[in-house]
Scaffold this motif. Structure first.
Motif, PDB file in Angstrom:
ATOM      1  N   ARG A 103       0.866  -1.163  -0.278  1.00  0.00           N
ATOM      2  CA  ARG A 103      -0.003   0.051  -0.124  1.00  0.00           C
ATOM      3  C   ARG A 103       0.688   1.149  -0.159  1.00  0.00           C
ATOM      4  NH1 ARG A 103      -3.788   0.527   4.737  1.00  0.00           N
ATOM      5  NH2 ARG A 103      -2.037  -0.294   5.756  1.00  0.00           N
ATOM      6  N   PHE A 104       2.222   1.256   0.447  1.00  0.00           N
ATOM      7  CA  PHE A 104       2.926   2.469   0.632  1.00  0.00           C
ATOM      8  C   PHE A 104       3.928   2.749  -0.422  1.00  0.00           C
ATOM      9  CE2 PHE A 104       1.590   0.337   4.666  1.00  0.00           C
ATOM     10  CZ  PHE A 104       0.902   1.504   5.288  1.00  0.00           C
ATOM     11  N   VAL A 105       4.341   1.582  -1.244  1.00  0.00           N
ATOM     12  CA  VAL A 105       5.477   2.041  -1.985  1.00  0.00           C
ATOM     13  C   VAL A 105       5.190   1.283  -3.328  1.00  0.00           C
ATOM     14  CG1 VAL A 105       7.254   2.063  -0.316  1.00  0.00           C
ATOM     15  CG2 VAL A 105       6.789  -0.124  -1.361  1.00  0.00           C
ATOM     16  N   ALA A 106       5.571   1.983  -4.342  1.00  0.00           N
ATOM     17  CA  ALA A 106       5.640   1.384  -5.948  1.00  0.00           C
ATOM     18  C   ALA A 106       6.855   1.608  -6.516  1.00  0.00           C
ATOM     19  CB  ALA A 106       4.509   2.344  -6.686  1.00  0.00           C
ATOM     20  N   GLN A 107       7.110   0.718  -7.758  1.00  0.00           N
ATOM     21  CA  GLN A 107       8.151   0.865  -8.667  1.00  0.00           C
ATOM     22  C   GLN A 107       7.912   1.746  -9.598  1.00  0.00           C
ATOM     23  OE1 GLN A 107       7.689  -2.112  -6.827  1.00  0.00           O
ATOM     24  NE2 GLN A 107       8.800  -1.182  -5.072  1.00  0.00           N
ATOM     25  N   VAL A 108       8.595   2.647  -9.952  1.00  0.00           N
ATOM     26  CA  VAL A 108       8.435   3.450 -11.202  1.00  0.00           C
ATOM     27  C   VAL A 108       9.674   3.642 -12.127  1.00  0.00           C
ATOM     28  CG1 VAL A 108       6.670   4.677 -10.190  1.00  0.00           C
ATOM     29  CG2 VAL A 108       8.878   5.758 -10.171  1.00  0.00           C
TER      30      VAL A 108
ATOM     31  N   GLY B 297      14.565   6.390 -17.339  1.00  0.00           N
ATOM     32  CA  GLY B 297      15.169   5.298 -17.834  1.00  0.00           C
ATOM     33  C   GLY B 297      15.885   4.379 -16.815  1.00  0.00           C
ATOM     34  N   HIS B 298      15.409   4.665 -15.569  1.00  0.00           N
ATOM     35  CA  HIS B 298      16.265   3.873 -14.386  1.00  0.00           C
ATOM     36  C   HIS B 298      14.758   3.514 -13.310  1.00  0.00           C
ATOM     37  CE1 HIS B 298      16.685   7.549 -12.512  1.00  0.00           C
ATOM     38  NE2 HIS B 298      16.265   7.117 -11.278  1.00  0.00           N
ATOM     39  N   THR B 299      14.897   2.582 -12.765  1.00  0.00           N
ATOM     40  CA  THR B 299      13.709   2.231 -11.847  1.00  0.00           C
ATOM     41  C   THR B 299      14.107   2.901 -10.366  1.00  0.00           C
ATOM     42  OG1 THR B 299      13.631  -0.044 -12.848  1.00  0.00           O
ATOM     43  CG2 THR B 299      12.585   0.214 -10.559  1.00  0.00           C
ATOM     44  N   GLU B 300      12.866   3.576  -9.913  1.00  0.00           N
ATOM     45  CA  GLU B 300      12.856   4.142  -8.623  1.00  0.00           C
ATOM     46  C   GLU B 300      11.789   3.618  -7.832  1.00  0.00           C
ATOM     47  OE1 GLU B 300      14.493   7.000  -6.044  1.00  0.00           O
ATOM     48  OE2 GLU B 300      15.151   7.017  -8.162  1.00  0.00           O
ATOM     49  N   THR B 301      11.944   3.578  -6.602  1.00  0.00           N
ATOM     50  CA  THR B 301      11.099   3.095  -5.416  1.00  0.00           C
ATOM     51  C   THR B 301      10.557   4.524  -4.919  1.00  0.00           C
ATOM     52  OG1 THR B 301      11.930   0.871  -5.087  1.00  0.00           O
ATOM     53  CG2 THR B 301      10.600   1.677  -3.313  1.00  0.00           C
ATOM     54  N   CYS B 302       9.207   4.587  -4.926  1.00  0.00           N
ATOM     55  CA  CYS B 302       8.646   5.796  -4.355  1.00  0.00           C
ATOM     56  C   CYS B 302       7.594   5.445  -3.365  1.00  0.00           C
ATOM     57  CB  CYS B 302       8.034   6.756  -5.678  1.00  0.00           C
ATOM     58  SG  CYS B 302       6.665   5.817  -6.316  1.00  0.00           S
ATOM     59  N   HIS B 303       7.064   6.590  -2.697  1.00  0.00           N
ATOM     60  CA  HIS B 303       6.200   6.418  -1.631  1.00  0.00           C
ATOM     61  C   HIS B 303       4.516   6.823  -2.437  1.00  0.00           C
ATOM     62  CE1 HIS B 303       3.514   7.136   1.982  1.00  0.00           C
ATOM     63  NE2 HIS B 303       3.542   8.364   1.740  1.00  0.00           N
ATOM     64  N   VAL B 304       3.754   5.755  -2.068  1.00  0.00           N
ATOM     65  CA  VAL B 304       2.384   6.345  -2.722  1.00  0.00           C
ATOM     66  C   VAL B 304       1.562   6.959  -1.723  1.00  0.00           C
ATOM     67  CG1 VAL B 304       0.304   5.177  -3.703  1.00  0.00           C
ATOM     68  CG2 VAL B 304       2.477   4.318  -4.127  1.00  0.00           C
TER      69      VAL B 304
ATOM     70  N   PRO C 143       9.567  15.457  -5.292  1.00  0.00           N
ATOM     71  CA  PRO C 143      10.372  14.890  -4.175  1.00  0.00           C
ATOM     72  C   PRO C 143       9.718  14.821  -2.714  1.00  0.00           C
ATOM     73  CG  PRO C 143      11.419  16.858  -5.559  1.00  0.00           C
ATOM     74  CD  PRO C 143       9.619  16.723  -5.871  1.00  0.00           C
ATOM     75  N   GLY C 144      10.279  13.890  -2.036  1.00  0.00           N
ATOM     76  CA  GLY C 144       9.858  14.128  -0.683  1.00  0.00           C
ATOM     77  C   GLY C 144      10.244  15.037   0.329  1.00  0.00           C
ATOM     78  N   SER C 145       9.616  15.464   1.424  1.00  0.00           N
ATOM     79  CA  SER C 145      10.035  16.236   2.189  1.00  0.00           C
ATOM     80  C   SER C 145      10.969  16.130   3.130  1.00  0.00           C
ATOM     81  CB  SER C 145       8.807  17.550   2.856  1.00  0.00           C
ATOM     82  OG  SER C 145       8.044  16.089   3.797  1.00  0.00           O
ATOM     83  N   ASN C 146      11.105  14.584   3.675  1.00  0.00           N
ATOM     84  CA  ASN C 146      11.945  14.313   4.537  1.00  0.00           C
ATOM     85  C   ASN C 146      13.300  13.805   3.791  1.00  0.00           C
ATOM     86  OD1 ASN C 146      13.187  13.031   6.738  1.00  0.00           O
ATOM     87  ND2 ASN C 146      11.593  11.831   7.288  1.00  0.00           N
TER      88      ASN C 146
ATOM     89  N   ALA D  69      15.810  12.076   5.145  1.00  0.00           N
ATOM     90  CA  ALA D  69      16.273  10.938   5.613  1.00  0.00           C
ATOM     91  C   ALA D  69      15.245   9.666   5.337  1.00  0.00           C
ATOM     92  CB  ALA D  69      16.196  11.000   7.256  1.00  0.00           C
ATOM     93  N   ARG D  70      14.491  10.016   4.589  1.00  0.00           N
ATOM     94  CA  ARG D  70      13.302   9.050   4.269  1.00  0.00           C
ATOM     95  C   ARG D  70      13.938   7.965   3.103  1.00  0.00           C
ATOM     96  NH1 ARG D  70       7.627  10.652   1.768  1.00  0.00           N
ATOM     97  NH2 ARG D  70       8.883  10.418  -0.261  1.00  0.00           N
ATOM     98  N   LYS D  71      13.660   6.789   3.210  1.00  0.00           N
ATOM     99  CA  LYS D  71      14.244   5.751   2.149  1.00  0.00           C
ATOM    100  C   LYS D  71      13.673   5.902   0.757  1.00  0.00           C
ATOM    101  CE  LYS D  71      14.680   1.883   5.510  1.00  0.00           C
ATOM    102  NZ  LYS D  71      14.479   0.375   5.773  1.00  0.00           N
TER     103      LYS D  71
END
Length: 300
Positions: A87-92, A96-103, A123-126, A128-130
């Motif tokens: 529920r929280f992460v997705a691959q996009v 041209g490269h795969t990035e894991t992002c927060h949904v 872009p995420g605001s934290n 330190a977030r993964k």
């Protein structure tokens, strides 16, 4: 019976030797006393207000919101959706490269997040977030062409806030307070005018089919509880409203999703019969913004 003193505790005040304080220390003590009395007075006023308003318990923060930023994102980046791990992460795919992002939406969103669809990240605001990015919008394929849907679950409250502060909800608002508790529920907003007061619960809607939008897209026990508490608030003399924020353009009408969660539909109709106002707002959507537009009919 006197309470025995604990070992190492300070002696009673009466037994202490009075010594003159230095001027600097005396001034500091005076300032501390003034701060304490001011804090005590504010706490007393807050307590009296809580008694006056019954079960209303505003969360900490400013009582009156004097302004809010428009619901806009900065540095919005297009990408391609690949998969969703949970529920929280997705691959996009991003450049041209795969990035894991927060949904930014824990709903199912199965009709939106289809492999190969175009998505938009910010872009995420934290730092330190993964995950470096947040997924906030998606283009849904329809017979009329791509339909841009904002799926940020935090956006609807900001949209309502901006809309209400613009004078579109209640004229003469003197207070608009987010996250306020009534009974056992915490509603999105508590408001007051010179002559009235009430609560608003905001629900974002992203489930669309042929122009018809439905809520919820998955069973929501919390949503049903909110409706029961809104009806209870109405019986207690408050105004009460449920506002659907439709996070896409061109919606024909909103209706409860009786197939997915019939109990919510039943609770919504009961709340409306008890005097809870139910209304919906359409939105103008761009990849980096979500703005309230015209009202959308609600069919119960």
């Amino acid at each position: 019976r006197a309470t025995p003193a604990l070992e190492g505790s300070p002696a009673p005040v009466s037994s202490r030797k009075n010594t003159p304080m230095q001027p600097q220390r005396a001034a500091a003590m005076t300032m501390l006393k003034q701060a304490f009395l001011s804090s005590f007075s504010m706490g007393l006023v807050s307590s009296l207000l809580s008694v006056y308003t019954g079960l209303v318990r505003p969360s900490r923060g400013n009582l009156i919101l004097k302004g809010s930023l428009p619901m806009r994102y900065s540095s919005c980046i297009p990408g391609t959706f690949l998969s969703r791990s949970n529920r929280f992460v997705a691959q996009v795919d991003l450049n041209g490269h795969t990035e894991t992002c927060h949904v930014k939406n824990t709903g199912r969103c199965r009709e939106l997040l289809i492999p190969g669809c175009r998505i938009y990240l910010v872009p995420g605001s934290n730092p330190a977030r993964k995950t470096k990015y947040d997924l906030v919008a998606v283009e849904k394929a329809t017979a009329q062409g791509p339909l841009l849907v904002n799926m940020d679950a935090q956006a609807p409250n900001r949209v309502f806030l901006e809309w209400a502060q613009g004078g579109h909800f209640r004229p003469g608002l003197t207070l608009l307070k987010p996250e306020t508790t009534f009974g056992t529920s915490r509603f999105d907003f508590y408001w007051e005018t010179a002559s009235d007061r009430g609560f608003v619960e905001v629900k974002g809607v992203t489930l669309e089919e042929d122009g018809v939008v439905r809520f919820p897209d998955a069973p929501t026990l919390r949503g049903g509880k909110h409706l029961e508490e809104l009806a209870a608030a109405r019986q207690a003399g408050y105004q009460a409203a449920l506002c659907f924020i439709v996070q896409l353009a061109g919606a024909k009408y909103v209706q409860p999703n009786d197939v997915t969660h019939p109990q919510f539909g039943q609770a919504l109709r009961q709340a409306a019969a008890a005097g809870v106002e139910v209304f919906a707002l359409g939105c103008s959507v761009t990849p980096d913004s979500l703005t309230a537009a015209d009202p959308v009919p609600v069919r119960l």
